[in-house]
Scaffold this active site. Structure first.
Site: not given
Ligand SMILES: NC(=O)C1=CN([C@@H]2O[C@H](COP(=O)(O)OP(=O)(O)OC[C@H]3O[C@@H](n4cnc5c(N)ncnc54)[C@H](OP(=O)(O)O)[C@@H]3O)[C@@H](O)[C@H]2O)C=CC1
Ligand SMILES: O=C([O-])CC(=O)C(=O)O
Length: 266
Positions: A123, A189, A219
């Site tokens: 991601a 992750n 993010h």
């Protein structure tokens, strides 16, 4: 033609098969799921890729590549033995490697099998830049993960705030990547991937927020070192099948398979 076995038939696994089912260079011979999931996965795979088998393990077959899209247990159960026997592997559940010793175990298994395990970027982006910057020396890597309150359901965030009543962005965790991974394994992750590429789990700073003002998994990374610095913001659309997982994760798996299967790699 690349013969692939894939572990997992959930949000990521199904998304990957949907995108690659018509690619003549990538063939899914086998999908591996737990015994309890055989029936459900069997029905899904029959619809998507009718020639693909579904089983609980490799059971002696030797794919060109084994890819994990399943979770922590699958790494111990399937990836480590496959590496030991010389089968190249890819791993998407990078958060699992925040468990003490597991990253070393993976590396040693690959060394013994004279093969390689590739950790996928999933991601997050700029892993190439961060990992290159580490060669020159990094001073600081700070990661901020911001997700809608619903994405923090069934995590310790429920004890920190009332997720259903939130009206503004609220910090639910601040600390090292190692601690973030311990408390929020299913959302770790990205933090683990940034740590492994950069300054390690104990020196990567993490802030996690539940934010009713966003609909995406946001993010943000700030890194500095001898190379200079960078700032990155990813606004990942979540998958309908699993709001904890950004769609980019599926695309990153497809990219990795394309790069192995096709003549030009980028
Ligand atoms: N690197 C990154 O940036 C990201 C990584 N991830 C990670 O990817 C993984 C998969 O995510 P997602 O597809 O959304 O998850 P899902 O829960 O939708 O799917 C998981 C699949 O794996 C199967 N599975 C679970 N354990 C095993 C096992 N031991 N052996 C074989 N199969 C197993 C499940 O079977 P069943 O349903 O029958 O139990 C299911 O088919 C997770 O670990 C997640 O944390 C996710 C997002 C981003
Ligand atoms: O955005 C995603 O897909 C998942 C995520 O935050 C993580 O696991 O770190």
């Amino acid at each position: 033609m690349l013969h692939v076995s894939m572990i997992g038939c959930g949000a990521i696994g199904v998304g990957v098969m949907e995108l690659l089912k018509t690619d003549p260079e990538v063939v899914f011979d086998l999908v591996i799921v737990p015994q309890s999931g055989l029936e459900h996965a069997g029905a899904t795979v029959r619809e998507l890729c009718p020639h693909t088998r579904v089983d609980v393990g490799l059971n002696g077959s030797r794919p060109d590549l084994l890819i994990e899209c399943a979770g922590h247990l699958a790494i111990e159960e399937h990836i480590i033995p496959a590496l030991e026997s010389g089968i190249p592997c890819m791993v998407v559940s990078v958060g699992a490697l925040s468990e003490y010793g597991l990253a070393d175990k993976l590396e040693q298994a690959a060394q013994r099998g004279k093969t390689q395990v590739q950790l996928l970027s999933g991601a997050i982006g700029a892993i190439d830049a961060l990992s290159a910057a580490r060669i020159g020396g990094l001073d600081s890597v700070v990661y901020t993960g911001r997700k809608p309150p619903g994405a923090w359901k069934d995590t310790p965030a429920e004890k920190v705030v009332d997720l259903d009543a939130l009206t503004q962005a609220t910090v639910i965790f601040e600390g090292t990547a190692r601690e973030a991974a311990r408390l929020y394994p299913k959302n770790a992750n990205v933090a683990a991937t940034l740590s492994l590429a950069g300054l390690g789990l104990d020196h990567t700073q993490v802030r996690l927020l539940a934010d009713p003002g966003v609909t995406e998994n946001v993010h943000h990374v700030e890194a500095s070192g001898a190379f200079g610095g960078f700032e990155l913001t990813m606004r990942g659309k979540p998958l309908a099948a699993n709001p904890k997982t950004s769609a980019l994760t599926v695309f990153s798996v497809v990219r990795a398979l394309n790069n192995r299967a096709h003549a030009l790699s980028i």
